[in-house]
Write a protein that holds these residues in place. Structure first.
Motif, PDB file in Angstrom:
ATOM      1  N   PRO A 186       0.650  -0.903   0.104  1.00 54.89           N
ATOM      2  CA  PRO A 186       0.315  -0.149   0.074  1.00 54.89           C
ATOM      3  C   PRO A 186       0.595   1.172  -0.041  1.00 54.89           C
ATOM      4  O   PRO A 186       2.299   1.213   0.086  1.00 54.89           O
ATOM      5  CB  PRO A 186      -0.472   0.005   1.226  1.00 54.89           C
ATOM      6  CG  PRO A 186       0.363  -0.273   2.300  1.00 54.89           C
ATOM      7  CD  PRO A 186       1.462  -1.912   1.499  1.00 54.89           C
ATOM      8  N   PRO A 187       0.515   2.535  -0.013  1.00 55.50           N
ATOM      9  CA  PRO A 187       1.391   3.603  -0.240  1.00 55.50           C
ATOM     10  C   PRO A 187       1.614   4.197   1.062  1.00 55.50           C
ATOM     11  O   PRO A 187       0.115   4.203   1.998  1.00 55.50           O
ATOM     12  CB  PRO A 187      -0.461   5.099  -0.834  1.00 55.50           C
ATOM     13  CG  PRO A 187      -1.679   4.542  -0.915  1.00 55.50           C
ATOM     14  CD  PRO A 187      -1.345   2.960  -0.910  1.00 55.50           C
ATOM     15  N   LYS A 188       2.687   4.815   1.531  1.00 56.04           N
ATOM     16  CA  LYS A 188       3.086   4.329   3.009  1.00 56.04           C
ATOM     17  C   LYS A 188       2.832   6.133   3.644  1.00 56.04           C
ATOM     18  O   LYS A 188       2.998   6.066   4.653  1.00 56.04           O
ATOM     19  CB  LYS A 188       4.427   4.105   3.330  1.00 56.04           C
ATOM     20  CG  LYS A 188       4.168   2.443   3.009  1.00 56.04           C
ATOM     21  CD  LYS A 188       3.338   1.753   4.673  1.00 56.04           C
ATOM     22  CE  LYS A 188       3.603  -0.364   3.970  1.00 56.04           C
ATOM     23  NZ  LYS A 188       4.458  -0.598   4.289  1.00 56.04           N
ATOM     24  N   PRO A 266      -2.754   5.766   8.982  1.00 59.72           N
ATOM     25  CA  PRO A 266      -2.081   4.273   8.734  1.00 59.72           C
ATOM     26  C   PRO A 266      -3.090   3.733   9.105  1.00 59.72           C
ATOM     27  O   PRO A 266      -3.659   3.192  10.462  1.00 59.72           O
ATOM     28  CB  PRO A 266      -0.925   4.642   8.771  1.00 59.72           C
ATOM     29  CG  PRO A 266      -0.772   6.267   9.469  1.00 59.72           C
ATOM     30  CD  PRO A 266      -1.782   6.770  10.107  1.00 59.72           C
ATOM     31  N   ASP A 267      -3.124   2.278   8.531  1.00 57.78           N
ATOM     32  CA  ASP A 267      -4.375   1.664   8.784  1.00 57.78           C
ATOM     33  C   ASP A 267      -3.644   0.366   8.969  1.00 57.78           C
ATOM     34  O   ASP A 267      -2.011   0.774   9.635  1.00 57.78           O
ATOM     35  CB  ASP A 267      -5.808   0.857   7.535  1.00 57.78           C
ATOM     36  CG  ASP A 267      -4.322   0.537   7.135  1.00 57.78           C
ATOM     37  OD1 ASP A 267      -3.090   0.289   6.911  1.00 57.78           O
ATOM     38  OD2 ASP A 267      -5.263  -0.319   5.553  1.00 57.78           O
ATOM     39  N   GLU A 268      -3.870  -1.288   9.576  1.00 58.24           N
ATOM     40  CA  GLU A 268      -3.108  -1.728  10.004  1.00 58.24           C
ATOM     41  C   GLU A 268      -2.269  -2.336   9.058  1.00 58.24           C
ATOM     42  O   GLU A 268      -1.314  -2.618   9.048  1.00 58.24           O
ATOM     43  CB  GLU A 268      -4.031  -3.278  10.283  1.00 58.24           C
ATOM     44  CG  GLU A 268      -5.106  -3.919   9.228  1.00 58.24           C
ATOM     45  CD  GLU A 268      -5.586  -2.375   8.969  1.00 58.24           C
ATOM     46  OE1 GLU A 268      -6.506  -3.497   7.790  1.00 58.24           O
ATOM     47  OE2 GLU A 268      -5.960  -2.361   9.431  1.00 58.24           O
TER      48      GLU A 268
END
Length: 334
Positions: A186-188, A266-268
């Motif tokens: 994913p995009p960080k 930010p997600d998991e």
């Protein structure tokens, strides 16, 4: 011609009096004549009437679905109308190693050249040592293409050039956002999120343009043809990445168009995305970018960037059908 973007939660798209109408809680938000629509792009939770779906399928208007965070989900469209003469030639050319290698070299050279010119343009205003070095390194890589390396080496040069390019680009951003490296899935960070969304939109724009021209999206040159992989789309994207997407993202960041509040936490998986309400802001600038006028070098016509995409597809068809020896890419002027 128009692309309809539907972002509002719970919106409803229908057809009435030969116009696509977008409503929310029965209130009309906007309407566009059916004859002027080329794409319908839906974000998040939206409804379509049966009549709207039928009209889109009948007129070969793709309905493209994105998540509320701008992640591509899929597309509803009528049967692909690849022209038999083009498809036959695409298959034949894909088996011609010399043709594939020649076009791949042209595509890599155009990508690296346009990327280098973007760095040069921005670096003139804010010069720094890292970007200066990147500009020099990219010139060396482009020079390596003069010996006409094999396809595997071309792909290696393209990958190396992209890594070096993003190192130089990272030093040209200013403000609250930092960018250390390109992360795809994913995009960080916010910049990677903006870049990824921009590339997704560019990809979809080219998919529609290529299919409308009668070509099959999966037969490319630089990118390996395989199932569910639009190799030709990815090929023709390369010369436009810096011109359209990267330059727009630099503008966003350096002009502080977006702030941290425009992005999710930010997600998991550490992924960061634009919030749904901020997608509308991105799409406004995206539409304006594609409407920017410039001189199309191969034809010397003054047209919009969106028209440039269409003209480049025609350039590829000319090459494919033997009307020109090689593909003539869109090269940015210094």
């Amino acid at each position: 011609m128009a692309t309809i973007y539907v972002l509002e939660y719970g919106s409803y798209l229908k057809v009435q009096h030969q116009k696509f109408q977008v409503l929310q809680q029965k209130k009309l938000l906007f309407q566009v004549p059916v004859r002027e629509v080329t794409n319908i792009i839906l974000f998040g939770y939206c409804h379509l009437s049966h009549g709207a779906v039928q009209t889109a399928l009948f007129r070969k208007i793709p309905i493209i679905y994105y998540s509320s965070q701008g992640y591509y989900l899929g597309c509803l469209e009528s049967k692909t109308q690849s022209k038999v003469t083009y498809l036959t030639e695409q298959v034949r050319r894909a088996e011609n190693e010399n043709f594939v290698r020649q076009q791949a070299e042209i595509i890599v050279r155009a990508k690296l050249r346009n990327a280098r010119i973007l760095l040069m343009r921005i670096n003139r205003r804010r010069p720094n040592e890292v970007t200066n070095k990147t500009i020099t390194e990219l010139k060396k890589i482009i020079k390596c293409l003069d010996v006409h390396p094999p396809l595997a080496s071309l792909r290696g040069y393209e990958g190396k050039g992209a890594r070096i390019y993003f190192q130089g680009l990272s030093k040209l951003f200013k403000g609250e956002f930092s960018f250390n490296q390109r992360t795809l899935r994913p995009p960080k960070d916010p910049i990677n999120s903006l870049l990824g969304f921009g590339y997704t939109l560019l990809c979809q724009e080219l998919i529609s343009t290529i299919q409308l021209a009668g070509l099959h999206t999966d037969y490319g040159n630089l990118h390996t043809p395989r199932n569910h992989h639009p190799a030709l789309v990815l090929d023709l994207m390369e010369e436009f990445r810096a011109q359209i997407v990267d330059s727009l993202i630099v503008y966003f960041v350096n002009k502080k168009i977006f702030s941290q509040e425009d992005f999710t936490l930010p997600d998991e998986k550490g992924a960061v995305y634009l919030k749904q309400e901020s997608l509308k802001k991105f799409l406004k600038y995206w539409s304006e970018k594609l409407s920017t006028e410039l001189t199309h070098p191969p034809t010397q016509r003054k047209v919009t960037l969106r028209t440039c995409l269409k003209l480049q597809v025609k350039e590829y068809i000319s090459c494919l059908m033997g009307k020109s020896e090689n593909y003539q890419p869109m090269l940015w002027q210094k």
